[in-house]
Structure formats: C-alpha cells, structure tokens
Scaffold this active site. Structure first.
Site, PDB file in Angstrom:
ATOM      1  CB  ALA A 170      -0.941  -0.013   1.198  1.00 47.00           C
ATOM      2  CG  ASP A 187      -9.471  -4.001   6.730  1.00 50.02           C
ATOM      3  OD1 ASP A 187      -9.327  -4.282   7.937  1.00 50.02           O
ATOM      4  OD2 ASP A 187     -10.107  -4.716   5.940  1.00 50.02           O
TER       5      ASP A 187
END
Length: 343
Positions: A170, A187
C-alpha cells in the site's frame, strides 16, 4: 496414552497433544470433535475454539495464513497467528471501520483501502451510492485468492465494476499514484514484530505519503488494535497519538468484537471538523446506503466515541509516537520472526 487432540497454534500450523496432559482444552462431553484452534493472546492468555475443518493453512511470501471453519464463529481468517475476521460478527468491525468516515464526508466519491484482502471492507464501501471508485490494495495475492474462493459473502464485492483490486504494498501504491482520494482506509493486519504492516502505522508514513494523497476535505480512518481496559496501551493509544501529530481533528472510537474476545479500536482523522450529529448520521445512512446496516447508527457511533475513564485518560496521557525505529507491537510475531523456527 491419552487421545490426541489437534491444536492449531498461533502460527497457523498444527501440532498434537495428549488429551490427558492438555488442560487448556475444554472439551464438551457431547462433542466428539477433537480439533481446536488456539490463539495466543498474551504470554499468559490463550483463546481457543472448536473447528469443523481447516479450509487452508500455509505460508505466503509475506505471512502465515490459516482459513478455518469454526463451530462458533463460522469461517475465520487468521494471519500471523491473529484472527482478522470471523464470519458471524465481522459486520461489527467492518461497519465501524467504513461507515463513520463515509457518512461524515459530504460527498465521498473515491476510496483507497490499504489491506482488506478478504473483501469485506470493500463490500461495505460499495454500499454507498455516492461512491464511484474503490481501490483495494492488498500485499498478499494468496490471501485475496483464498478469500475470493471461500468467503462467498463477498463474491459480489470482488466482481463489482467500481472495485479496482490491486496486489501491491500500500505504501508503494500510494506513492506511485498521482490521484487523490476522499477517503483512505487502513484495514491492515495488527502491528506484530516481523509482520509486513507496522510501517504503515508510523508518523512518517501518515505525514509524507498518506496525507498528501487525501483531497482537502479527505478523511483517514484505520483499525487501531485492541482497545479493552487491559489491552488499550499495546498499540491503540500510540496509534491515536501518532495520528494526532499529523491531523487537526481526530476521533477514537471502540466496539466489542465477540470473536476477538476484546474491545476493538478505530481512529478517524481529518483536517476538517466532523460536524454531523446523530440524527444527521441516521438520515445519511437512509439516503446514501443500499441495504441494511446491522450494527451502526447515529446514536451508536457517538456512544462508541465515549470511552471509559481509564481508556480516555490513557489517550490523553500518551506521549509515544509510532516510528520505524520505535514501534510498538501486540503480542505475536510475523513471518520475518518465524522463518527460522521449527513449527
């Protein structure tokens, strides 16, 4: 010799113990199934539950993975020895993670999810009529593949035309993208030593990489680990304090997750104030969301942000800032700490 009882240890692999020597298992006399999963919560605390079957267990490039079919909680995803999600109550976690941020935003069009490989976070985001695009970026192809195969509740989410599924780190993905987002969601797996995610809880990441990819009225929200009366100082208070160093307005809120055997925490942040009240939240839920929410309401959100005295004082007093060099971890280990161990 006693009867062998199979225990799935915190690394996702199994071993055998003799029942006569094995007093941590509370076998029901009416239950002939002797297969149990055991998670080490802390050095002196374990959490175990009976299994129907093991759908998958193994080691990916990044993490230890187990996908279990349990008697009490349905299908359960376990990463690096920590339960990430249980079929029976994952709606509590995912509704709390997604909907407050999207409801507080005046017009959420684009969402970036860090992690979320099981698909439940994307599923909840895609319920919002205003949303045009959801990018779900998970580092582990194997986790995503097995969740697509076994977690049928998220089948439609994985096939949704608004979902952009990316397999990548990410941090790298945000750095590479030129676009900005209305909402960024963390998350991520819990920060464990040797795990792949702890750097995504640091001040430098929030400040230099994540925040610049938010639009001016953007909102960041992240899961922030255990937030119970005895566990909130592990990482929850540190994550909250770290985010306070980067954003002007920060809200911490919690909910009890039965399958986690604890209260869980989330932190939501923005440089714009959160100005909606309970009635407005309920109205936006009614107007914006396709389908029904089973946990969250306006009153519930404000209740969840009212923390007990012990936790509230700990948040106020916390001085630790999460950095790569001075990270905090919850009990457990990641693959980098276990690759040389014998299971």
């Amino acid at each position: 010799m006693g009867e062998a009882v199979e225990i799935f240890l915190s690394n996702g692999f199994s071993t055998f113990y003799e029942k006569k020597d094995q007093n941590i298992i509370n076998n029901n006399n009416n239950n002939n199934d002797s297969s149990w999963y055991e998670e080490v919560i802390d050095e002196d605390l374990k959490w175990s539950f009976a299994l129907n079957s093991v759908l998958h267990k193994g080691t990916s490039e990044f993490q230890d993975i187990a996908l279990l079919d349990t008697k009490r909680f349905g299908k359960v995803l376990v990463i690096d020895g920590k339960m990430q999600s249980a079929e029976i109550d994952e709606f509590i976690y995912h509704e709390c993670l997604i909907h407050p941020a999207l409801i507080c935003h005046p017009n959420p069009k684009t969402i970036f999810i860090m992690g979320g490989g099981e698909g439940s976070t994307a599923r909840e985001a895609l319920k919002h009529k205003l949303v045009d695009k959801v990018v779900m970026c998970d580092i582990d192809q194997e986790v995503v593949d097995f969740c697509q195969r076994y977690l049928t509740v998220n089948k439609e989410a994985f096939l949704h035309k608004k979902l952009d599924l990316v397999i990548n780190d990410a941090k790298a993905e945000l750095e590479e993208r030129s676009e900005k987002f209305d909402i960024i969601v963390g998350d991520l797996a819990d920060p464990v030593e040797g795990g792949p995610c702890y750097q995504l809880y640091t001040k430098s990441f929030y400040e230099k990489i994540l925040k610049p990819k938010l639009k001016p009225n953007g909102i960041f929200v992240t899961q922030a680990g255990p937030a119970g009366i005895f566990t909130h100082k592990e990482v929850f208070t540190s994550i909250h304090n770290t985010i306070k160093q980067v954003f002007k307005y920060v809200i911490a809120y919690t909910a009890h997750i039965p399958s986690f055997a604890d209260t869980w925490g989330w932190v939501m942040a923005s440089d714009q104030p959160f100005s909606v009240n309970a009635e407005e939240i309920d109205q936006r839920i009614k107007e914006r969301i396709d389908g029904e929410l089973f946990y969250l309401s306006g009153a519930l959100f404000f209740s969840s942000a009212t923390l007990n005295k012990t936790v509230a004082l700990s948040l106020l007093k916390e001085t630790h800032v999460y950095t790569e060099e001075n990270a905090r971890f919850i009990h457990g280990h990641g693959l980098a700490k276990s690759v040389n161990n014998e299971f």
